[in-house]
Write an enzyme that holds these catalytic residues in place. Sequence first.
Site, PDB file in Angstrom:
ATOM      1  N   LYS A 190     -15.888  19.619  31.707  1.00 18.44           N
ATOM      2  CA  LYS A 190     -14.638  18.863  31.787  1.00 18.44           C
ATOM      3  C   LYS A 190     -14.509  18.387  33.230  1.00 18.44           C
ATOM      4  CE  LYS A 190     -10.753  18.769  32.899  1.00 18.44           C
ATOM      5  NZ  LYS A 190      -9.995  17.816  33.813  1.00 18.44           N
ATOM      6  N   GLU A 264     -14.617  28.687  42.568  1.00 15.37           N
ATOM      7  CA  GLU A 264     -14.750  28.216  43.952  1.00 15.37           C
ATOM      8  C   GLU A 264     -13.490  27.428  44.243  1.00 15.37           C
ATOM      9  OE1 GLU A 264     -14.930  26.168  46.977  1.00 15.37           O
ATOM     10  OE2 GLU A 264     -16.417  24.909  45.958  1.00 15.37           O
ATOM     11  N   CYS A 298     -13.393  21.393  50.293  1.00 19.90           N
ATOM     12  CA  CYS A 298     -12.890  22.766  50.263  1.00 19.90           C
ATOM     13  C   CYS A 298     -13.255  23.519  51.532  1.00 19.90           C
ATOM     14  CB  CYS A 298     -13.439  23.490  49.039  1.00 19.90           C
ATOM     15  SG  CYS A 298     -15.244  23.504  48.936  1.00 19.90           S
ATOM     16  N   GLU A 395      -3.465  24.305  52.398  1.00 25.30           N
ATOM     17  CA  GLU A 395      -4.579  23.360  52.298  1.00 25.30           C
ATOM     18  C   GLU A 395      -4.030  21.958  52.024  1.00 25.30           C
ATOM     19  OE1 GLU A 395      -8.963  23.345  50.259  1.00 25.30           O
ATOM     20  OE2 GLU A 395      -7.274  23.786  48.934  1.00 25.30           O
TER      21      GLU A 395
END
Length: 508
Positions: A190, A264, A298, A395
């Site tokens: 997906k 992750e 990331c 973040e």
Amino acid sequence: MRATPKSGLGLRSAPAGSFDLLIGGKLQSAEQGATFAAHDPYLEEDWGQIAKASPADVDRAVASARSAFEDGRWSGMLAAERARIMLRLADLIERDAESLTTQQIFENGKLISEMRPGTLGLAGDCRFFAGLAETHGGATVQSARPGFTTFTLKEPIGVVGAITPWNTPLGLLGWKLFPALAAGNTIVVKPSEVTPTSTLMLAALCEEAGIPGGVVNVVTGGRETGAALVEHPDVSKIAFTGSTATGQQIASRAALRSARVTLEMGGKSPQVIFADADLDQAVNGVMAGIFAATGQSCMAGSRVLVEEPVFDRFCEILAARGSAMIAGDPLDPASQLGPLASRAQLDKVLAYFEIARAEGLDCVTGGHRLDRQGYFVAPTVYRDVPQGSRIAREEIFGPVVVVMHFNGEDEAVRIANDSRYGLAAGIWTEDLRRAHRLVHRIRAGTVWVNNYRIIGHTLPFGGYGASGIGREMGRDALEAYSETKSVWIDLGNRIEFRTGHGEEQGAV
């Protein structure tokens, strides 16, 4: 489904069309006929229609993958044959590297200077796991009991549900797809609704390489599609890259049915710069860590810790170089800064600029949207940022860096580890002994010394704390897609047991 590369800026156009689901080796429209738009963040224009999978479509895809797993068309294939097909896939990725590159750029606006080598690197990743496929296995183990031969077997887990992000769509898909295939699993992917078409292109190459239909399936859509995949009882493992909040939701749902997970997730990674560092190199490394990929990474080095004696000079150089970056068409090799990947991401970054203003932070460059076509924001540097500031702790996923000062190793380590994340870190110093000390003291899954944001398939990648569970890449990744079975073979022992009356019985 291949994009035609457009290198001339005046001819720039995305490959318009419609894109269906891939289920059981066949392209299929969504059962309810729903679609959503593909969007170019540089032109700010829609260019295609993507099938929006419902839970019923996900069920069909998982059933296809489950059937392909149980009948052994892939898991039962000799490992050498799986490796041969994966090597063929790597060749096809190289053949179509230019169209795979440009397709991703039309989706997320990432620079061709970064996307092209990344796509070529995808072929190398595939070859690495093809090689591991032939050597992956258990081990003969000295028995703890006399009269037994004992060993372990490595077996595939089953159906893998892979949920991939938009910032590096094919690279991060490869981190999941290749070890899953090498271990003999089947997979339902997906992709992010921002970047689904490049995934469909790669899946088509899987079938061209000789991977049987049903082994690799693709369902496109949004949250509903992803949730249906995570909660499906026939999905044995979820492999996810994305935000920490979403990853934690996935982990909790998967735990309810004991499904395996590799997650992750996010990061707020520190770069620690000592006064003895090569300052010119350190500034370049910080720019590579936060301004490359427009900060949408990331592992972005978004917290920069600078030792007091060089703090002012460092901020001055970083701000000057950041403000001089060339923003432009991501297909132009001369561009140094691309757009953010979507309007939603633009709005998120602009909201953080407002937060910084409300907190009264010192913005030495940037802090605004660029006045031009595309979802561009200026490279942004905030200095003297308190550790408790939201932009120092959350973040942002944009070209936004906070610079903080420190004195001495102990304070540097304390600030670096003062985060719920632990994905990556950078250390800049000419003192080798100091570098080794800090490598052990900073809690992060990857630590670079005098460089940043360099990765390769031979080393695992993943994080501590809220940055994830498990590791991708390296030999560790193959273990994450395998079950270990222990085997005891009796060489002739007599089995004895006692009844409830204490009478000894013979062998059974």
